[in-house]
Every structure is written in C-alpha cells, then in structure tokens.
Design an enzyme around this catalytic site. Structure first.
Site, PDB file in Angstrom:
ATOM      1  CD  GLN A   1      22.951  -7.136   3.483  1.00 16.87           C
ATOM      2  OE1 GLN A   1      22.970  -6.816   2.311  1.00 16.87           O
ATOM      3  NE2 GLN A   1      22.381  -8.247   3.886  1.00 16.87           N
TER       4      GLN A   1
ATOM      5  N   GLY B   1      17.785 -10.521   6.939  1.00 20.22           N
ATOM      6  CA  GLY B   1      16.628 -11.116   7.610  1.00 20.22           C
ATOM      7  C   GLY B   1      15.589 -10.034   7.756  1.00 20.22           C
ATOM      8  CG  HIS B   2      14.553  -7.872   4.954  1.00 20.27           C
ATOM      9  ND1 HIS B   2      14.626  -7.381   3.680  1.00 20.27           N
ATOM     10  CD2 HIS B   2      15.760  -7.615   5.520  1.00 20.27           C
ATOM     11  CE1 HIS B   2      15.837  -6.857   3.472  1.00 20.27           C
ATOM     12  NE2 HIS B   2      16.530  -6.995   4.584  1.00 20.27           N
TER      13      HIS B   2
ATOM     14  CG  ASP C   1      19.095  -6.334  11.672  1.00 19.59           C
ATOM     15  OD1 ASP C   1      18.702  -6.953  10.666  1.00 19.59           O
ATOM     16  OD2 ASP C   1      20.035  -6.713  12.385  1.00 19.59           O
TER      17      ASP C   1
ATOM     18  CE  LYS D   1      17.367  -3.455   5.388  1.00 18.59           C
ATOM     19  NZ  LYS D   1      17.855  -3.532   6.772  1.00 18.59           N
TER      20      LYS D   1
HETATM   21  P1  GDP Z   1      15.159  -5.407   8.541  1.00 23.15           P
HETATM   22  O1  GDP Z   1      16.310  -6.321   8.373  1.00 23.15           O
HETATM   23  O2  GDP Z   1      15.530  -3.977   8.343  1.00 23.15           O
HETATM   24  O3  GDP Z   1      13.958  -5.786   7.721  1.00 23.15           O
HETATM   25  O4  GDP Z   1      14.722  -5.516  10.075  1.00 23.15           O
HETATM   26  P2  GDP Z   1      14.535  -6.875  10.927  1.00 23.15           P
HETATM   27  O5  GDP Z   1      13.297  -7.562  10.495  1.00 23.15           O
HETATM   28  O6  GDP Z   1      15.812  -7.655  10.933  1.00 23.15           O
HETATM   29  O7  GDP Z   1      14.406  -6.298  12.377  1.00 23.15           O
HETATM   30  C1  GDP Z   1      13.355  -5.424  12.715  1.00 23.15           C
HETATM   31  C2  GDP Z   1      12.643  -5.992  13.944  1.00 23.15           C
HETATM   32  O8  GDP Z   1      11.854  -4.974  14.526  1.00 23.15           O
HETATM   33  C3  GDP Z   1      11.705  -7.127  13.625  1.00 23.15           C
HETATM   34  O9  GDP Z   1      11.677  -8.011  14.702  1.00 23.15           O
HETATM   35  C4  GDP Z   1      10.347  -6.438  13.470  1.00 23.15           C
HETATM   36  O10 GDP Z   1       9.240  -7.277  13.725  1.00 23.15           O
HETATM   37  C5  GDP Z   1      10.476  -5.380  14.529  1.00 23.15           C
HETATM   38  N1  GDP Z   1       9.749  -4.124  14.299  1.00 23.15           N
HETATM   39  C6  GDP Z   1       9.529  -3.478  13.136  1.00 23.15           C
HETATM   40  N2  GDP Z   1       8.958  -2.282  13.364  1.00 23.15           N
HETATM   41  C7  GDP Z   1       8.800  -2.191  14.702  1.00 23.15           C
HETATM   42  C8  GDP Z   1       8.294  -1.165  15.557  1.00 23.15           C
HETATM   43  O11 GDP Z   1       7.905  -0.091  15.144  1.00 23.15           O
HETATM   44  N3  GDP Z   1       8.301  -1.452  16.909  1.00 23.15           N
HETATM   45  C9  GDP Z   1       8.776  -2.610  17.414  1.00 23.15           C
HETATM   46  N4  GDP Z   1       8.746  -2.781  18.738  1.00 23.15           N
HETATM   47  N5  GDP Z   1       9.277  -3.576  16.627  1.00 23.15           N
HETATM   48  C10 GDP Z   1       9.310  -3.362  15.292  1.00 23.15           C
HETATM   49  P1  IMO Z   2      19.365  -6.923   7.041  1.00 24.28           P
HETATM   50  O1  IMO Z   2      19.010  -6.864   5.580  1.00 24.28           O
HETATM   51  C1  IMO Z   2      22.423  -6.556  10.094  1.00 24.28           C
HETATM   52  C2  IMO Z   2      26.482  -7.782   8.983  1.00 24.28           C
HETATM   53  C3  IMO Z   2      27.026  -8.994   9.712  1.00 24.28           C
HETATM   54  C4  IMO Z   2      28.506  -8.643   9.753  1.00 24.28           C
HETATM   55  C5  IMO Z   2      28.717  -7.975   8.392  1.00 24.28           C
HETATM   56  C6  IMO Z   2      29.289  -8.913   7.325  1.00 24.28           C
HETATM   57  O2  IMO Z   2      18.543  -7.872   7.810  1.00 24.28           O
HETATM   58  O3  IMO Z   2      19.398  -5.549   7.622  1.00 24.28           O
HETATM   59  P2  IMO Z   2      28.216 -10.894   5.899  1.00 24.28           P
HETATM   60  O4  IMO Z   2      27.585 -12.178   6.314  1.00 24.28           O
HETATM   61  O5  IMO Z   2      27.331 -10.009   5.089  1.00 24.28           O
HETATM   62  O6  IMO Z   2      29.565 -11.076   5.237  1.00 24.28           O
HETATM   63  O7  IMO Z   2      28.521 -10.123   7.283  1.00 24.28           O
HETATM   64  O8  IMO Z   2      27.454  -7.508   7.978  1.00 24.28           O
HETATM   65  N1  IMO Z   2      25.187  -8.002   8.306  1.00 24.28           N
HETATM   66  C7  IMO Z   2      24.022  -7.528   8.771  1.00 24.28           C
HETATM   67  N2  IMO Z   2      23.720  -6.892   9.923  1.00 24.28           N
HETATM   68  N3  IMO Z   2      21.464  -6.788   9.183  1.00 24.28           N
HETATM   69  C8  IMO Z   2      21.744  -7.401   8.023  1.00 24.28           C
HETATM   70  O9  IMO Z   2      20.837  -7.549   7.036  1.00 24.28           O
HETATM   71  C9  IMO Z   2      23.059  -7.851   7.790  1.00 24.28           C
HETATM   72  N4  IMO Z   2      23.678  -8.510   6.786  1.00 24.28           N
HETATM   73  C10 IMO Z   2      24.977  -8.578   7.105  1.00 24.28           C
HETATM   74  O10 IMO Z   2      26.480  -9.098  11.006  1.00 24.28           O
HETATM   75  O11 IMO Z   2      28.751  -7.676  10.743  1.00 24.28           O
HETATM   76 MG    MG Z   3      17.307  -7.810   9.449  1.00 23.56          MG
END
Ligand code: GDP
Ligand code: IMO
Ligand code: MG
Length: 430
Positions: free
Chosen positions: A222, A40-41, A13, A16
């Site tokens: 991840q 979840g991206h 999270d 990416k």
């Molecule tokens: P990923 O799994 O690495 O793609 O990250 P996620 O999408 O799960 O979580 C990143 C969260 O941070 C999302 O809600 C984005 O919209 C938000 N986000 C990304 N860059 C920024 C930033 O620079 N500032 C803030 N406040 N939110 C951001």
């Molecule tokens: P992105 O790509 C954050 C975590 C789960 C749990 C562990 C194992 O959005 O960064 P699983 O369902 O993979 O067997 O769960 O890994 N986990 C993540 N945490 N971001 C993710 O993906 C994750 N994908 C799995 O919360 O701790």
């Molecule tokens: Mg994510």
C-alpha cells in the site's frame, strides 16, 4: 547499513515491487510487514511478468529468504495459488517463511468486506474486497486466528468453531450466506497442512540477522496515505504501510532502521475512494492512464491519475523519515508538453503548504501547480544520469529541493534493467 525499508509514498502502486526485486540481489532477507493480498506488486524480468500479492518480491533471488511478517493478514488459499503460479514461472526461488503471528483471512472476512461496502452506499471505501479490513478488525478485537494455531489442527478446530458461530450470526444480520463448519474446516485444514512447513517464529530469526549485519529489506505494501492512523481516514486500508509499520509488523527495533526509501511515481495515482487533490479529470487524466497503463494489479480497476503532489510527498517524507526517494514511471511523461507539480493547496480561501489530516477538509483542496516543461524522446534505454534530458533533471531537482530529500533511484520502464541508481550509498544497490 543492513536495514532498508521500502515504503509507497502516496496511495500505493508506486512500483515498490519492481524496486524490491532490483534491490533484493544484495539482501539476505526480504520481509513483508503489513497488509495482505490487497497488494499487487509487479516484477518484470527475463521476459516474464510476476504479480505478487502475498509473497515478497525478493523471492526471485535464490539467496534471499522471503518472509511474510506478523503484521500481515494472509489468505492461505491465495498464498498457495500464488506459490504455485510463481513456481511454474521460475525454477530458482528463495526460501519462504511465514510468521506464526500473522493472522489468517477466511471466507467470512471476504463476505463481510463486500457486505459492509454495499451498506456504505455513497461513502464506500472502494476496498479490494479481499477481506482485509474484517481480518484486521478481528485482530484488534483479539478474536483473530493466527498462523501458529491455524497449522495446529487440535487448536484450529475449536477456535474456528467458536469464531464461526459468531460470524454466521453476523452474516445473517448483514444479509450474507452462512458458512458450514465441516466444509470450511476440512478445506482449510488441507491448506494448513501445506503451509505448516513455512510457519515459524521468524521475527527472532530476522532480528538475529540484523544483529549479525546481514542486509534485510522490508517491503512495504500500500502507501503512506493509506495508513489507518496517518492516512486519509476513513479512505485507508486497515494496517500500517508507513515505515513505523515495519517495526510494528516484524518486531524490528526502531533504532535498527538505517534507511527508508520512499517510492513515488512521477505523477500520482489512487485506486478506490477518498480525497486526491491533484486528480486530473478529462483528457489529461486519461492520457496518463493510457500512457502508464494505470489499471490496478489486484482488481484491474482503472486508477485515478493526476500530477505529483509535492505537499503530500513532503508530508510522507516527514512521517516516514525517508532518507531518500525513488521516482518511477518517468518514461510515462515523456512527450507530454508540460508536467505539473503541486506546491500548495487552497482550501476555503486559505493557502496550505501542508496536508490537513481531515479527509473532508482535504477533499475541498484546490491544487496550485508549478508547471515545468516535459522531456522529449524515448528515455527507456538510458542507463546513466548523463543520458537523461535536462528537463527531467530539472524536474528531479525541483522534487529534491521541495522535499529536502535526495533522489537515489530512478525507474524509466517496467523491467529490472530500466533502473538508474544515483546514490548507491543510500540504498546498497549498484
Ligand atoms: P506496487 O504495488 O508499488 O508494487 O506497484 P504495481 O506493481 O501495482 O504498479 C506498478 C506498475 O508500473 C506495474 O505495472 C509495473 O510493471 C509498472 N512499472 C514499474 N516501473 C515502471 C516504470 O518506470 N515505467 C513504466 N512505464 N512502468 C513501470
Ligand atoms: P499495493 O501494495 C493501491 C486501497 C483500496 C482501497 C483502500 C482499502 O499494490 O500498493 P482494502 O482492500 O485494503 O481494505 O482497501 O486501500 N488499496 C490499495 N491501493 N495499492 C495497494 O496495494 C492497495 N491496497 C489497498 O483500493 O481504496
Ligand atoms: Mg500495486
């Protein structure tokens, strides 16, 4: 400089998805190499928000082909739903391709995931309950069903029959509900027919593209510390999020890796169980959670929050060979009084400037911090380095010096425009 791997530096999270979307405008290919819809991206652009779970985050660029690589495990139902949602929000998408080697996630995987978690009791992993672990178990056991045979009904039928016989026995043992062959076969044959046109030996195409000098972006899912071998085992996912996972999951030769961008948040987050030395409990952790809206993109669970752990980040730099770092969500810490950077651990009375691999040892770590003054005022509108406050630049310099890696990109808000590229030479962005 045709290849760039984007890797989450800590526990996922890190934003990416946002950075892949920003960088994909110069890529011909965006390739997911591991994981499934546990990811979840988030991509925010043009007033629209996209949550990608299986589809690569480069899909919004019509000239960029998006690939689901062989290292992935793919739930066909979730993929088709995601495709439909994405098409309803964006008219011009890039081409989509799926590796024939990727494994298929079935409902019995999801059931087993939930049942195994409940059996773990207090030592549960906190999985996303998407069946990811059980699907990778089948792959390692050499019993999994791959995309190539899934989309061929003549092969899929017998494979599903033999698999389901075993899975139903297992479900009975675990206290689950048995699954009817005919219903499952009919439903999944319907999905297979829709997915078939996308399935190909994509690895050959991607490798050819690299040899011909086309820009190929590898999208990590991840984070490095969730890697099944190199992460905080057993509190990990079942795949290889680290940079080497791009080679395993797509057949990318290691010598073809040009740049590896490690993405970290200006603080740290983790969803699910496992050691997290810099976790902040109480008001401060809650303040970061609220300011950063730290709730899981896939499951909606509140993320655990804490200060940025430089010991863990340096560990990630070493194992991934990050050629540069991107620091995201810098705006979230604006108006804090001070920000912490963990520079060492104290474990059982001893000082550690490195991260132990044993989770039970790591869970006893007490983080030692260097506290820096935070930056004041709204930075979300900044577009150049010289528009950023001095305290923020000092924070970045401290990260660079500790990790011995340059910071090449900054994210100061969720939208595409809220990105500052400091070193275009390290990530082809401009
Ligand atoms: P990923 O799994 O690495 O793609 O990250 P996620 O999408 O799960 O979580 C990143 C969260 O941070 C999302 O809600 C984005 O919209 C938000 N986000 C990304 N860059 C920024 C930033 O620079 N500032 C803030 N406040 N939110 C951001
Ligand atoms: P992105 O790509 C954050 C975590 C789960 C749990 C562990 C194992 O959005 O960064 P699983 O369902 O993979 O067997 O769960 O890994 N986990 C993540 N945490 N971001 C993710 O993906 C994750 N994908 C799995 O919360 O701790
Ligand atoms: Mg994510």
């Amino acid at each position: 400089m045709p290849t760039l791997i984007i890797v989450g530096a800590l526990w996922g999270d890190e934003a990416k998805g946002k950075l892949v979307d920003v960088l994909a405008h110069k890529a011909k290919w965006t390739v997911r190499y591991s994981g499934g819809n546990n990811a979840g991206h988030t991509v925010r652009t043009g007033g629209e928000t996209f949550h990608f779970h299986l589809i690569p985050s480069g899909i919004l660029h019509p000239d960029c082909t998006s690939v689901l690589g062989g290292g992935m495990v793919i739930c066909p139902k979730a993929l088709l739903e995601e495709l439909q949602t994405t098409r309803s929000k964006a008219a011009n998408l890039g081409e989509l391709m799926i590796s024939a080697s990727a494994h298929v996630v079935f409902p019995y995987h999801r059931q087993i995931d939930a049942l195994e978690e409940s059996l773990r009791g207090d030592s549960k992993i906190g999985t996303t309950s998407r069946g990811i672990g059980p699907a990778y178990q089948d792959k390692a056991a050499r019993t999994g069903i791959r995309m190539g045979e899934f989309v061929d009904p003549a092969r899929f039928g017998p494979r599903l029959a033999e698999t389901l016989e075993y899975k139903n026995a297992l479900l009975k043992l675990l206290g689950g509900e048995s699954i009817d062959y005919d219903e499952l076969f009919d439903e999944y044959c319907g999905y297979a027919a829709q997915i078939k046109p996308f399935v190909a030996d994509v690895e050959v195409r991607v490798n050819k593209a690299i040899r011909e000098g086309e820009n190929v972006l590898f999208e990590g899912a991840q984070g490095a510390l969730l890697d099944v071998d190199q992460g905080t085992y057993p509190y990990v996912t079942s795949s290889h999020p680290i940079a080497a996972g791009a080679c395993i999951g797509t057949g990318l030769p290691p010598g073809s890796v040009d740049n590896v961008l490690g993405v970290c948040v200006a603080y740290a987050t983790r969803v699910g169980s496992g050691p997290f030395p810099t976790e902040l409990f109480g008001d401060l952790g809650e303040r970061i959670r609220v300011a950063g809206n730290e709730y899981g993109t896939t499951t909606g669970r509140p993320r655990r929050c804490g200060w940025l752990d430089l010991v863990a980040l340096r560990h990630a730099c070493r194992m991934n060979g990050f050629t540069s770092l991107a620091v995201t969500r810098l705006d979230v810490l604006q108006d804090f009084d001070s920000v912490g950077l963990c520079t060492e651990y104290e474990i059982d009375g001893e000082t550690y400037d490195w991260m132990p691999s044993d989770s039970s040892i790591l869970s006893r770590a007490r983080a030692v911090y260097s506290m820096l003054p935070a930056w004041k005022g709204d930075i979300g509108g900044a577009r150049r380095k010289d528009e950023l406050p001095d305290n923020l630049l000092t924070f970045l310099k401290t990260i660079e010096e500790f990790t011995d890696r340059p910071v090449s990109m900054l994210s100061i808000g969720p939208s595409r425009e809220q990105t500052i590229v400091l070193r275009p030479d390290l990530c082809w962005a401009n």
